[in-house]
Every structure is written in structure tokens, then in C-alpha cells.
Design a protein around this motif. Structure first.
Motif, PDB file in Angstrom:
ATOM      1  N   ASN A   1       0.796  -1.219   0.000  1.00 19.83           N
ATOM      2  CA  ASN A   1       0.000   0.000   0.000  1.00 19.83           C
ATOM      3  C   ASN A   1       0.830   1.272   0.000  1.00 19.83           C
ATOM      4  N   ASP A   2       2.144   1.166   0.002  1.00 23.75           N
ATOM      5  CA  ASP A   2       2.998   2.341   0.008  1.00 23.75           C
ATOM      6  C   ASP A   2       2.908   3.042  -1.348  1.00 23.75           C
ATOM      7  N   THR A   3       3.160   4.312  -1.383  1.00 27.61           N
ATOM      8  CA  THR A   3       3.096   5.068  -2.635  1.00 27.61           C
ATOM      9  C   THR A   3       4.459   5.659  -2.964  1.00 27.61           C
TER      10      THR A   3
END
Length: 101
Positions: free
Chosen positions: A39-41
Motif C-alpha cells: 500500500n505504500d506510494t
């Protein structure tokens, strides 16, 4: 998958006509994440990390861009052979927009 099918079998599945929304929606592609989520961007990464990744992936971006161009050329050949629009203009524009700078 349409390009792969055309090259491998010499035929084009009916769902490959991007102008036929009913047929196009019948394609049931497979998407497998193997139970892993991320879920990291990109925006969450420190600028130094982004700069290093950009440096390390210079050749990768060039290869990716050349691959996208080749893919589009191959699709256009398939379209000419079968007389079917496989890659509609919105899809082509989206591919080109994602090309790495």
C-alpha cells in the motif's frame, strides 16, 4: 492477451474488438496477487530514494518505452491483418502517458 493469441494461434478472439463493448467486457482476465499487498506510494518515499531509483532505472525506462512502441506497432499489424480495432485510441493514449520519462 489479444496480441499473444494472434501471434500464437493466428486467430483473434471475439472479445478483442475494443469497439464492441459487450464482447470486450466478456474477457475474464486473471489477476493474481499471491496474497501479497503493498500500500505504500511513490509519493511516500524520500526524495533521495526517488533520485537513486531514477538513476538505477535509466536503462529500464528506455527499454520500457521501446517495448511500448513495439507493442503498439505489433497491435496495429494485428488490427490490419484481422480488420478489427484491438487498441482503441483511449487505451493507446493511456499506454503512451505511462511511458517513462
Amino acid at each position: 492477451m489479444c496480441l499473444f493469441s494472434a501471434k500464437l494461434t493466428g486467430s483473434l478472439p471475439s472479445h478483442c474488438d475494443c469497439t464492441d463493448l459487450e464482447a470486450w467486457s466478456e474477457f475474464d482476465g486473471t489477476e493474481e496477487d499471491h496474497g501479497v499487498s503493498y500500500n505504500d506510494t511513490v509519493e511516500a518515499q524520500p526524495p533521495g530514494v526517488l533520485k537513486m531509483v531514477d538513476y538505477l532505472t535509466q536503462a529500464d525506462r528506455q527499454l520500457y518505452n521501446a517495448s511500448v512502441e513495439r507493442f503498439i506497432e505489433d497491435i496495429k499489424d494485428v488490427e490490419g491483418t484481422f480488420g478489427v480495432k484491438v487498441l482503441c485510441s483511449e487505451q493507446e493514449a493511456s499506454l503512451r502517458q505511462k511511458m517513462a520519462v
